[in-house]
Every structure is written in C-alpha cells, then in structure tokens.
Enzyme design. Sequence first.
Site, short mmCIF file in Angstrom:
data_model
loop_
_atom_site.label_atom_id
_atom_site.label_comp_id
_atom_site.label_asym_id
_atom_site.label_seq_id
_atom_site.Cartn_x
_atom_site.Cartn_y
_atom_site.Cartn_z
N CYS A 190 22.55 4.12 21.88
CA CYS A 190 23.56 4.49 20.86
C CYS A 190 22.82 5.14 19.66
CB CYS A 190 24.05 3.33 20.27
SG CYS A 190 25.37 2.36 21.61
N ASP A 233 -3.39 -10.56 -12.46
CA ASP A 233 -2.89 -10.18 -13.88
C ASP A 233 -3.71 -10.79 -14.79
OD1 ASP A 233 -1.18 -8.93 -15.52
OD2 ASP A 233 -0.11 -11.01 -15.57
N ASP A 291 4.39 -6.78 -13.01
CA ASP A 291 3.46 -7.18 -11.72
C ASP A 291 4.38 -6.98 -10.48
OD1 ASP A 291 1.49 -8.10 -13.48
OD2 ASP A 291 2.29 -10.11 -13.63
#
Length: 797
Positions: free
Chosen positions: A101, A505, A695
């Site tokens: 398919c 960080d 972040d």
Amino acid sequence: MSDKIACTHCHLEFSKDVMIKDGDHYFCCNGCQGVFHLLSDEGLDSFYDKLGDNKLAPPSEQFEDASNFDSPAFYERFVSINKEGFSEVSLIIEGIHCAACVWLNEKALTNMDGVVATNINYTNNKAKIVWDDDTVKLSKIIEMIRAIGYDAYPYDASLQEVKANKERKEYYLRIAVAVFATMNMMTIMVAQYAGYFTGITPAVKHILNVGEWVLSTPVLFYSGWPFIRGTYYGIKTKTVNMDTLVATGAFLTYIYSIYITVTRSGEAYFDSVTMIITFVLVGKFLEVLSKKSVADTLDIMNRHLPEDIKVVENEKIVTKNVNDVKVGEVVLVATGEKVAIDGELVEGNGNFDESSLTGESEPIYKSVGDTIVSGTVSIDADVKYTTTKDFAHSTMSNIVSLLENAMNNKPHIQQLANRLSEYFSTIILALAFFTFVGWFLYSSSFEQSFMIAISVIVIACPCALALATPVATLVGLSIASKRGILFKEAVQLETMANADTLVLDKTGTITQGKPAVVKAEIVKDFDKSLLNSLLLNSKHPIAKGVMNYIYSDDLKCFELDSLSNIPSQGMTAMYDGKMLAGGNAKLMRTIGIDVESSSESSEFYFAYAGELLAKYELFDMPREDALESIQKIKKLGIEVIMLTGDHERSAKKVAELVSIKKFKYDLTPEGKAAYIEELHKNGKKVVMAGDGINDILALANSDIAIAMGNGSDIAIEVSDVVLLNDTFSSLYDSFKISKKTFRMIKENLALSFVYNGITIPLAMMGYIIPLIAAISMSISSLLVVGNSMRIKFGYKD
C-alpha cells in the site's frame, strides 16, 4: 448458489452473478474497475504482484468534495512553504495496512506532474508530500489518493495522542489478563506438582490439564496477540525476530499440551505458555511506554502562547486570534502578559523577561524602537508594539518548527538484547527444525521427535534473554525514582550509560537561577524594616534576592505612600514625609545621589531622605552541590561542557567556580542546538541538561535530554530524564545508576547465552524432556532476576 470468485483488484470474493465482467477480469464494483484501469494506464499494474494474496477494502464512491483542501483556511493551517518555494503538507493516509500500500501511494503520487516528493511512514501512515502548487493543486493529489482506494486527512497531533492512549490501554488489559491467568495457573501447578510426589489419579490430572487449557487460551491468543502479529509481519517481510521465537515456542507448546490433554498421555505444559507470554509481554510493554510523541511536546509549547491578543484598530481595542493578526498591526501587551508575535515597540518602555528564550534570569529593558520577540513577558509596563512578522513566522513558532525537525531526526539506539535476539531466534528455530527431522529419521516416532523439538524451543525460550534488559531496567528505574530521578524512556538508561559528553546550561542548571547577595556595604546604619517594606512591593528577582538576604523574624512592615515602580531603574515611595529609593545606580543619580558602578555583578542601592544607606552586590551563585557533582561526573570519564547565552565574564566566573574548563557563551537557542550537532559529527554521545525554553532545541538534538525539577514545563516535557528533587547530585546519580544498570544487562545477557549454550545441546540429544526444559527455563529467568537485584543491593551513594 453461484460460485464465488475474487475481484481482480481488491481480491474480495463475491458471487459471480453480481460481479462486473470486463474482458477476462471481474470486479466487485465500479470503483475497483476504475482503479484497475488507472493503475494499468499509469504503468503501475506491478502493484498486484507486490500485493500477492492480500485483500483490500473496496474504494468508496461517496467521498467528500476534495475542493476544501484548496481553501485559504486549510492552507494557512496545514500547508507550509519550504526553502525551494514548494508547498508541503503532512497527511494521514487511511487504508494502508502493508508495504504494498505504501509503495502504491508513493508511486502514484510521485508520477503526478507537479509532485516533487512523497514519503510515507508505514508505522503511523503519515505522509509528507511536497508539490508545486502552480502545477497541481492539493485537491488533485487527494483525488488521486482516493482514486486508488485510500483516503487522506490532515495530520492532527491530538488524533495521534488518542491512538497512543488506546494502544497503552490495550496493553494494560493484555497484561492484566496474563497476570490473572498466571496467578490462577500457579494454584493448579501446586496441585499438580504435589500430585507427582503424593500420587494423583488420571481423572484428576485430566481435570487440572483442562483447567490450565482454559486459562492459557486467552493468554496466548489475547495477551500474546502482539507477538502473533509481530510474527505475521516478520514472515511477510522475511525476517525472524523475538516475536517469532516467542510465538513459535508458546504456540507449539500450546498445541503439544492440547494433544497431551486430549490423548491423556504424558505431561501438559500450559503453564509454560502463560509464563512465556506474561514475562515477555511485560518487556514488550516497556517499549510502548517509552514511545515519545513529537506532537505532545509541540502541543505543550503551543499552550504556552496566548491564542487571542488585543489589537488597536481605529483607536479601539479589539480581540483577535493570533493567526488573524497581520504584519504592521498594533498590539497591546499589559503587565504580566506574554508576547505572542514578534514586533517593534512604538509606545511605552519597561523590563521584559526573556528567560524563556535566553535562559537568563535578569530582565531586559526595552524602549521605543527596540525589538520584542514572542515568548517573552512584560514585567512592569503596559506597552504597544507593531508586529513585524505574522504568528506563523515569529520566533516561538520557528522554534516549534525547528524542534519538530530535531526530534524527528533524533538518533535511536536499539536495545542490545533485540540486536542479539534477531540471530538467536533464527538459530533456535533452525536447530529445533533439524532436531525434529534428525530424530524422526532416527526413531520414526513423530511424538518423540516433536517432543524433543519442543524441548529445544522451550529450554531456549527467550524469557531469560527478554528479561535480561527489562528486569535490570525496572530495578534501575526503581532506584532512580527513589532518588528523585525520573527516566521517561527505559531505553535511555542504556543510552546514558554509553554517553561520553555532558553539556550543561548555565542559568538555572549550574546556577540557582536566583540572584543572591554576595557583598553588602552598609554606608550608614538604618532600620532594615524600611528596606523590607519597600522590597515587598516588587517581584523583580534582584529585589527578591536582597529581601531574602535581609530577612529576619523581627522585621516590621511599614505603610508606604506614593509607591512608584520605575522601569529598568527600581522603585520609590514616601515614608514619614521623606523619600525611600531602591534600585540601580541610574535611579540613584536620578534622585541626586552620585554613585559609580564598577562591579561585574548586579547592584542594588538603598537610600532614604536623599542619603545613601546601603549597597548590595548580587550574583547568581552555582548550586551548592554543583562543584562536587561535576568533579564526580568527570571521574566517570565524561567530558563536561557549559553553554550559556550570557556574556563572557559571567560565564567564565561560573565555569571557574564549578571547575569546568570548556564553555561557550553568547549562544542563542539555535546556537546551542548547532553546537550539539557539531559534537555529534565528532562522534560524541551527548547528554544535555537544561531548564528552560531556550534549551529545548539543544535538548531535542541531544541523545539524552535532562530537565531540572524547577525548570519550565516545556523543558520538562521535552526531556528524557527529569531531576525531580532539583539537586545537582541527582545528575551524578543518574549517570552512576545508568552505568550500573547497563553493566547488569550485559551480565544478564551473558548468563542467558551461557545457559543456552549448555542446555540446548543437551535438549537436542534428547536428554531433556519438556517438563525439565520448562523448569530450566524458569531457573534461567530466576538467575537473571536475581542478578538484576544486585543493582539494588550493590548501589551505594
């Protein structure tokens, strides 16, 4: 009754009398006939070779008008323009159930004039289509999809969430049925094993076998359905996986036990069927729980932006949906509200909290002519600004788009057990088959040969192999949770154990995220209650830092008059007819007090009646346990790097305080993500720890994303690991637990293969009957479980 024949296209069988005859072909409806000729005309009739004997649902002839896909509203919401100027859309293709398919849809669409690319993901039926809108309209593409027997609708993340929840619920039910049956099976097993030693009549034994038969049937065919389905698709794709071995071992044992029960000869092993399915199903369920949807994260991000904003039109304030706001319109932002669209200030000035983008806690002062970006918050002023972008192309929307791409391309580390089991399963099935053939040729006894072949499969049942990873993982997760460490994906324990780089960080991760007084200079003694009364009227981080420093139980609260907040300077008030003033050097000079600012840290001055009384220097200090934990992490052989959007002097000072030699400063969210990608190109396996929206791009690009417990909701949702107790020591614990757990996994795998290396040859030689094989299988599982428990007893803080 007329004979039934199969439709040439869909292969469904109907009476010949109702079929449409077209030459040598028969069709069940005009839709199938049309699709057949369409494929033939397009040169795609090889689809039927790939389809094989599979059946298709006949195409519906009552489709909704496809013209709505060309509407401006649809394009605005679902269609985007790529860098080359082509249109892109994500669709869910209904009706796809096999690789043929996928092949048919991709080929049919790619052959259309104007379609640049088509990529369909078979696992979720999601299609990404790129086309030239000047050559072909999207409605024509939809009509092509429908013409070949499928349907399409725009990708909606909420629908994917419904699908994921449904899958989880199905597993809950399957496990519940398996556990219920296994527990009841154990009571029957007690009676059977007791009968072996004290005596049991054939009639009672038969009744017990029938009871086990009844209990094992739903376990095999309902709880074990994921393995049966996996085996089916494995056969279709000509691959042998763990599902194949599980289903084969359980099914053959089930068939053999039925034979024993019906003939009332020998021993039935329905208990082995339930144990095989139950144990392995738990491991399979861990994979389902570990799936992370990109759509979920994007929905959470979108919820952090307002849907409606206030726009100034003809000197009146009206409310508009963010998607309806055009470039050049004037938007009103009140104190405390979040900016939804990028723009330029035209009226008012004040401080804006950009921590969601930059990660830095100190507000940024904005005045007329300055740029403000979506995702920031106005702290102390009502302002008006002119939009310079529309909502879809604003900063936060771009971050959402980048995040989607980053998470879709996120590397996936496959479980070691699954890699090994692929070969293990093939070898075991081959050995069982040749064992059966060899013994049948030798003894001419089908029953004996069949029983020995089953012994080979049962004794080599992948319970120990399958449990090697999930049991050790569950123990590791349990230990982690007790230490406030939440792993969202079980597989991330292994990934983190292999990591060699930790990226941190600065603000809110290494540091406390709260400016604290590091130096106090009292110019003249004063009543600190005066300062406290003034500070109570401010929510500024600097004010909170000073207030925390001077706090004591005996402080009083005075009633102040004429309180005034001065953006980007501080605040003033009147007490006893004299002025109180607290703020920066600029405020002091404004009220006539000459001060000089020379410190690298933030400064707060306090004056009363025109006289300077005190000066406080504040600095965002590292967490108390940051230095010790980072040093311990380094001893594990992990390189530690700090990234920040702050300036060089501040970054260098923090890096020195926590013994980090390598750091990068002045980085945007995109810059952090690019640096992570650079590390990947150098062969690094990266763990990233952060706490804010700034972040999330870097978190999404890392192999493991860790969020601190006090971080933003978005960072926590994006992350793989959350440190709930918000301590830096938890970061070290997460590495140590991961490495310990992964070591146990490898030991468990070694135990499993040593066990199989000894017992399988014995079973092939006929020295082990299925009963002993089942007991041996259980013992091997217990060995793996017991070894995994060493993580718990062997872990020390």
